[in-house]
Design a protein around this motif. Structure first.
Motif, short mmCIF file in Angstrom:
data_model
loop_
_atom_site.label_atom_id
_atom_site.label_comp_id
_atom_site.label_asym_id
_atom_site.label_seq_id
_atom_site.Cartn_x
_atom_site.Cartn_y
_atom_site.Cartn_z
N LYS A 293 5.06 2.59 0.25
CA LYS A 293 5.70 3.41 -0.77
C LYS A 293 6.23 4.71 -0.18
CE LYS A 293 3.08 1.63 -4.73
NZ LYS A 293 2.14 1.97 -5.82
N GLU A 294 5.47 5.31 0.72
CA GLU A 294 5.93 6.57 1.34
C GLU A 294 7.20 6.33 2.16
OE1 GLU A 294 4.97 9.70 0.92
OE2 GLU A 294 3.64 8.92 -0.65
N GLY B 129 0.78 -1.23 0.00
CA GLY B 129 0.00 0.00 0.00
C GLY B 129 0.81 1.28 0.00
N ARG B 130 0.08 2.38 0.13
CA ARG B 130 0.66 3.72 0.06
C ARG B 130 1.68 3.96 1.16
NH1 ARG B 130 -0.50 8.21 2.67
NH2 ARG B 130 -2.33 7.25 3.62
N GLU B 131 1.42 3.46 2.37
CA GLU B 131 2.33 3.71 3.49
C GLU B 131 3.71 3.10 3.23
OE1 GLU B 131 2.59 2.96 8.33
OE2 GLU B 131 0.71 2.60 7.25
#
Length: 332
Positions: free
Chosen positions: A65-66, A61-63
């Motif tokens: 990738k961040e 998920g996005r977390e």
């Protein structure tokens, strides 16, 4: 130069922690496995990495990738993300970054940590393969060599033809050459061990095509692929890095340890070989040879050979305990 890191695997052997965190993002003494790999290249390679290509699973998920973007920025590198939908082997994993296979590239599989005392030069070679001398080469893919030049690759040799194991780190002067050979494997359905597309088969084709392969040997090769291996590697890194630590009320510290920022420890005995990540609270506990991740809260525990997840609450636990993130466990 691009650094390509296939990391789409689910890390089943480090569960429960890999249920929420990909294995390369797990910490070793305060630093993620993947970041330690990037730091090793910055310290030992005669090239600058300006882009890191992460090959992720479809459900990352996005977390995640961040986190990887922030890490890349810390190392002055651009972060690029690709996806491997299915696990079909090491060559297939690399093929998922086919649009990035151009110019100089390094590929590293983020299962292990490695280090070298000497600077690695990649000049005068089409490819450089990182190797480690091992006692039992029959467990590994090995490289046969004459001097610094690699002449053959053999998967798990039955005869002792070489004791230099391939550790999963590869440099290519022209990523296009590797891309071409991987595509040949895929187009012709050429599979190897486990009926999967293997990167070593592409290397073998490049070698037979006359490409010059050089070896780079490492002094240290540490596994992080299982819970016991993660603990053992953390212990070796702790002993090597010898982190400083603060004093805590009514608490005895037995180094080596790592204690992260804003940790609160009272009435406890910590160490040896304990890594405690930031913002953790520990009260009236005895902990040795264990990993405690961020924002955990432990009280009245006696732990050994344990791995504790982020944001976990543990009360009265004893012995060997492995609990994932956001768990609550009360015993006694």
């Amino acid at each position: 130069m691009k650094l390509i890191i296939p990391m789409a695997g689910r890390g089943t052997r480090v569960r429960p922690h890999s249920h929420t965190t990909p294995k390369p993002l797990l910490p070793v003494a305060g630093t993620m496995i993947v970041e330690r790999i990037v730091e090793t290249f910055a310290r030992t390679l005669d090239r600058t990495i300006d882009e890191i290509v992460y090959i992720l699973g479809p459900d990352f998920g996005r977390e995640i990738k961040e986190t990887l973007k922030e890490m890349s920025t810390r190392h002055d590198a651009k972060a690029t993300f690709r996806v491997q939908d299915r696990a079909l082997g090491t060559a297939h994993a690399v093929s998922c970054a086919e649009e990035d296979l151009s110019g100089e590239v390094i590929i590293v599989f983020a299962d292990t940590l490695f280090d070298s005392k000497e600077k690695v030069t990649v000049d005068d070679a089409d490819s450089v393969i990182w190797l480690k001398e091992v006692e039992d080469p029959s467990r590994f893919g090995v490289a046969v060599h004459e001097g610094d030049t690699i002449t053959d690759f053999v998967e798990k040799p039955s005869e002792p033809i070489s004791n230099l194991a391939i550790i999963g780190v590869y440099y290519f002067k022209k990523g296009e050459d590797l891309k071409r050979e991987i595509q040949y494997l895929l187009d012709n359905d050429i599979t190897g061990h486990g009926n999967e597309y293997q990167l070593t088969d592409a290397l073998d084709r490049l070698l037979k095509d006359g490409k010059v392969f050089k070896k780079a040997t490492v002094d240290e090769w540490l596994d992080c692929g299982t819970l016991p291996a993660w603990l053992e590697t953390t212990g070796e890194i702790l002993a090597k890095e010898n982190h400083a630590y603060d004093e805590y009320p009514d608490t005895t510290i037995h180094p080596p340890v790592f204690i992260g920022d804003n940790a609160t420890i009272t009435g406890s005995e910590i160490g040896p070989y304990v890594s405690i990540e930031a913002d953790t609270v520990i009260k009236n506990s005895r902990i040795k040879n264990s990993i405690v991740q961020k924002n955990a809260a432990l009280a009245d525990c006696t732990l050994e050979d344990s791995t504790i997840g982020n944001h976990t609450e543990l009360t009265g636990a004893t012995g060997e305990v492995h609990v994932g993130d956001h768990s609550i466990l009360k015993q006694g």
